[in-house]
Design an enzyme around this catalytic site. Structure first.
Site, short mmCIF file in Angstrom:
data_model
loop_
_atom_site.label_atom_id
_atom_site.label_comp_id
_atom_site.label_asym_id
_atom_site.label_seq_id
_atom_site.Cartn_x
_atom_site.Cartn_y
_atom_site.Cartn_z
N ASP A 1 0.82 -1.21 0.00
CA ASP A 1 0.00 0.00 0.00
C ASP A 1 0.86 1.26 0.00
OD1 ASP A 1 -2.36 -1.45 0.05
OD2 ASP A 1 -2.51 -1.44 2.23
N TYR B 1 6.75 -9.94 6.91
CA TYR B 1 6.65 -8.49 7.13
C TYR B 1 7.16 -8.15 8.53
CZ TYR B 1 3.66 -7.48 3.06
OH TYR B 1 3.17 -7.31 1.79
#
Length: 267
Positions: A59, A119
């Protein structure tokens, strides 16, 4: 009359980027994205139309320490010509760096053949003038033991629709193999050297849903603030309702850290 079809060669790019000034990875009309910039610069350099396909869709504001993308080219020596890598990095913006170009099997796919993704989310409790866009500045003292207990609960589930921004996907099943919080220590040579300055959350899965990591972090931070209980974490996941989970934390603290592929790709 036979028309000769040109032979195309498939390559993987290994890259990293600072996503602060970009609207994410994926191409968007009227926005500047990482994918768009790489397509433009590689097409210019190689003098052919290049379209890269990424291993995921980060994003706006999210970073990647390691990211892979594949592309096709008429040229057969891009993995051995060091000048290509050098020239590509010279014309790319400072926030995007290509580390390696590797020739891969014809059907190798950066997104579909990745079997593990990791992540990290960074929270800093002290003001850092060198990294305000690389972490979430949160001064709250969190109970990390409770957050780790909450993280362990995640490993017992596989449907994470409660943490997804959208349900418009074929499946909301994700196979988590790691979810863990650690104390962040100030780096050597800094004013905060050796001090506890924040928290780092690491999570690994075969795939992630849109906004999933940031929603999970927001929920576990609520656990660390003792706003919700460990029983609430079970309840939230079982509810399958995004409205029940915590807020989506700011994008700048999130980094894609690792992507794993089959050994035959030789990455």
């Amino acid at each position: 009359m036979c028309v000769e079809i040109p032979l195309l060669h498939r390559y993987f790019l290994r890259l990293s980027y600072n996503g602060t000034d970009y609207s994410g990875w994926q191409f968007q009309r009227n926005s500047i994205t990482i994918q768009q910039i790489i397509n433009e610069k590689m097409s210019l350099l190689l003098r052919e139309h290049i379209e890269v396909t990424g291993c995921g869709r980060t994003d706006a504001g999210v970073h990647a320490s390691k990211f892979y993308a594949h592309f096709m080219s008429l040229k057969d020596d891009l993995d051995t010509d060091a000048k290509v890598l050098f020239r590509l990095n010279k014309i790319l913006p400072y926030a995007i760096a290509i580390q390696k170009i590797t020739k891969v099997p014809e059907k190798a796919h950066a997104r579909f053949h990745a079997y593990s993704r990791t992540y990290e989310y960074h929270i800093c409790r002290v003001k850092d003038p060198f990294g305000p866009y690389l972490h979430w500045e949160l001064t709250d003292l969190l109970t990390i033991d409770l957050m780790n207990e909450g993280a362990k609960i995640l490993l017992g589930y596989d449907d994470f629709i409660a943490f997804s921004k959208t349900s418009d996907v074929k499946t909301t099943i994700c196979k988590l193999t790691q979810a863990e919080w650690k104390i962040k220590i100030g780096e050597e040579g800094t004013a905060q050297e050796g001090k506890e300055i924040g928290y780092v959350f690491t999570i690994t899965s075969n795939r992630f849903l849109r906004n999933m990591v940031r929603a999970i972090v927001g929920t576990l931070v609520d656990v660390g603030r003792e706003k919700i209980s460990l029983a609430d974490v079970h309840r939230i996941i079982q509810s399958k309702e995004r409205s029940q989970a915590g807020t989506s934390v700011p994008a700048q603290g999130l980094f894609l850290k690792e992507i794993l592929y089959p050994k035959e790709f030789n990455l």
